[in-house]
Design a protein around this motif. Structure first.
Motif, PDB file in Angstrom:
ATOM      1  N   HIS A  20       0.833  -1.206   0.000  1.00  0.00           N
ATOM      2  CA  HIS A  20       0.000   0.000   0.000  1.00  0.00           C
ATOM      3  C   HIS A  20       0.869   1.258   0.000  1.00  0.00           C
ATOM      4  O   HIS A  20       0.647   2.180  -0.786  1.00  0.00           O
ATOM      5  CB  HIS A  20      -0.932   0.029   1.211  1.00  0.00           C
ATOM      6  CG  HIS A  20      -2.191  -0.731   1.040  1.00  0.00           C
ATOM      7  ND1 HIS A  20      -3.094  -0.496   0.035  1.00  0.00           N
ATOM      8  CD2 HIS A  20      -2.731  -1.727   1.778  1.00  0.00           C
ATOM      9  CE1 HIS A  20      -4.115  -1.300   0.152  1.00  0.00           C
ATOM     10  NE2 HIS A  20      -3.922  -2.073   1.202  1.00  0.00           N
ATOM     11  N   CYS A  24       1.085   3.994  -3.083  1.00  0.00           N
ATOM     12  CA  CYS A  24       0.778   5.416  -2.873  1.00  0.00           C
ATOM     13  C   CYS A  24       1.978   6.297  -3.222  1.00  0.00           C
ATOM     14  O   CYS A  24       1.842   7.292  -3.932  1.00  0.00           O
ATOM     15  CB  CYS A  24       0.346   5.665  -1.425  1.00  0.00           C
ATOM     16  SG  CYS A  24      -1.245   4.927  -1.022  1.00  0.00           S
ATOM     17  N   HIS A  72      -5.403   4.133  -4.263  1.00  0.00           N
ATOM     18  CA  HIS A  72      -4.524   3.398  -3.357  1.00  0.00           C
ATOM     19  C   HIS A  72      -4.529   3.998  -1.950  1.00  0.00           C
ATOM     20  O   HIS A  72      -4.443   3.263  -0.967  1.00  0.00           O
ATOM     21  CB  HIS A  72      -3.110   3.329  -3.920  1.00  0.00           C
ATOM     22  CG  HIS A  72      -2.989   2.372  -5.065  1.00  0.00           C
ATOM     23  ND1 HIS A  72      -3.166   1.019  -4.933  1.00  0.00           N
ATOM     24  CD2 HIS A  72      -2.726   2.593  -6.381  1.00  0.00           C
ATOM     25  CE1 HIS A  72      -3.007   0.432  -6.104  1.00  0.00           C
ATOM     26  NE2 HIS A  72      -2.744   1.368  -7.005  1.00  0.00           N
ATOM     27  N   SER A  75      -7.863   2.949  -0.409  1.00  0.00           N
ATOM     28  CA  SER A  75      -7.794   1.511  -0.164  1.00  0.00           C
ATOM     29  C   SER A  75      -6.929   1.186   1.049  1.00  0.00           C
ATOM     30  O   SER A  75      -7.202   0.244   1.789  1.00  0.00           O
ATOM     31  CB  SER A  75      -7.227   0.822  -1.410  1.00  0.00           C
ATOM     32  OG  SER A  75      -7.123  -0.552  -1.224  1.00  0.00           O
ATOM     33  N   TRP A  76      -5.909   1.977   1.273  1.00  0.00           N
ATOM     34  CA  TRP A  76      -4.983   1.732   2.378  1.00  0.00           C
ATOM     35  C   TRP A  76      -5.491   2.314   3.691  1.00  0.00           C
ATOM     36  O   TRP A  76      -5.540   1.636   4.717  1.00  0.00           O
ATOM     37  CB  TRP A  76      -3.639   2.347   2.028  1.00  0.00           C
ATOM     38  CG  TRP A  76      -2.544   2.157   3.037  1.00  0.00           C
ATOM     39  CD1 TRP A  76      -2.425   1.178   3.973  1.00  0.00           C
ATOM     40  CD2 TRP A  76      -1.393   2.986   3.168  1.00  0.00           C
ATOM     41  NE1 TRP A  76      -1.258   1.346   4.683  1.00  0.00           N
ATOM     42  CE2 TRP A  76      -0.601   2.440   4.209  1.00  0.00           C
ATOM     43  CE3 TRP A  76      -0.939   4.119   2.511  1.00  0.00           C
ATOM     44  CZ2 TRP A  76       0.601   3.008   4.605  1.00  0.00           C
ATOM     45  CZ3 TRP A  76       0.263   4.669   2.895  1.00  0.00           C
ATOM     46  CH2 TRP A  76       1.019   4.114   3.936  1.00  0.00           C
ATOM     47  N   ARG A  79     -10.234   1.811   4.580  1.00  0.00           N
ATOM     48  CA  ARG A  79     -10.783   0.516   4.168  1.00  0.00           C
ATOM     49  C   ARG A  79     -12.258   0.357   4.502  1.00  0.00           C
ATOM     50  O   ARG A  79     -12.961  -0.424   3.878  1.00  0.00           O
ATOM     51  CB  ARG A  79     -10.005  -0.615   4.816  1.00  0.00           C
ATOM     52  CG  ARG A  79      -8.613  -0.723   4.291  1.00  0.00           C
ATOM     53  CD  ARG A  79      -7.892  -1.880   4.904  1.00  0.00           C
ATOM     54  NE  ARG A  79      -6.471  -1.698   4.624  1.00  0.00           N
ATOM     55  CZ  ARG A  79      -5.508  -2.254   5.281  1.00  0.00           C
ATOM     56  NH1 ARG A  79      -5.777  -3.060   6.290  1.00  0.00           N
ATOM     57  NH2 ARG A  79      -4.257  -2.031   4.968  1.00  0.00           N
TER      58      ARG A  79
END
Length: 164
Positions: A20, A24, A72, A75-76, A79
């Motif tokens: 992650h 990023c 990203h 997503s990291w 969540r």
């Protein structure tokens, strides 16, 4: 561990914390250079076709890094926002198709490549649109098909070189 095990074909890969962070950082790093480079291409354009090609390529490149960085990061770090993450993941995949098309724009617009090139200028964008529709309806279902679509779209327009 720096990488998780491979997942089944019908599941989405879950990156590790290291992955992650790397995603990023590597995507965010290129946002500013892509915008600056695009601006330079635009400033150095001598005619209408160069200006259009610079704008298309620059927008495609910058969009790729911006959308990917946002996806990203969410997503990291967020969540719990599953719906937002899912939409951004689809958008991340869709922007890849348009980036491929945008990457061909300078070459197809600024070179004398024969009769195929004039058709390929539009075919590449139709392919990007079809890829976008595919992602919308079949996101994460048929990963091999999506990979084949990316490869075909990346290779097929280069065939105009045969008509030079």
């Amino acid at each position: 561990r720096f990488m998780n095990h491979r997942v089944p074909s019908n599941c989405r890969y879950q990156p590790t914390e290291y992955e992650h962070a790397a995603n990023c950082a590597t995507h965010a790093f290129w946002i500013l250079p892509s915008i600056l480079g695009s601006s330079i291409l635009y400033i150095l354009s001598d005619d209408q076709w160069e200006t259009i090609s610079a704008w298309i390529y620059g927008f495609g490149l910058s969009s790729l890094f911006i959308v990917s960085t946002i996806f990203h990061t969410i997503s990291w770090k967020k969540r719990h926002l599953r719906t937002v993450e899912h939409c951004l993941h689809m958008f991340d995949r869709m922007v890849i198709y348009f980036f491929i098309a945008a990457s061909y724009a300078p070459w197809l617009n600024l070179r004398e490549l024969g009769p195929w090139a004039s058709h390929m200028r539009w075919i590449i964008w139709i392919m990007a649109s079809i890829g976008t529709v595919y992602v919308f309806f079949f996101h994460e279902r048929y990963k091999l098909v999506e990979l084949v679509c990316y490869v075909i779209m990346g290779f097929f327009p280069a065939l105009v070189i045969l008509s030079m």
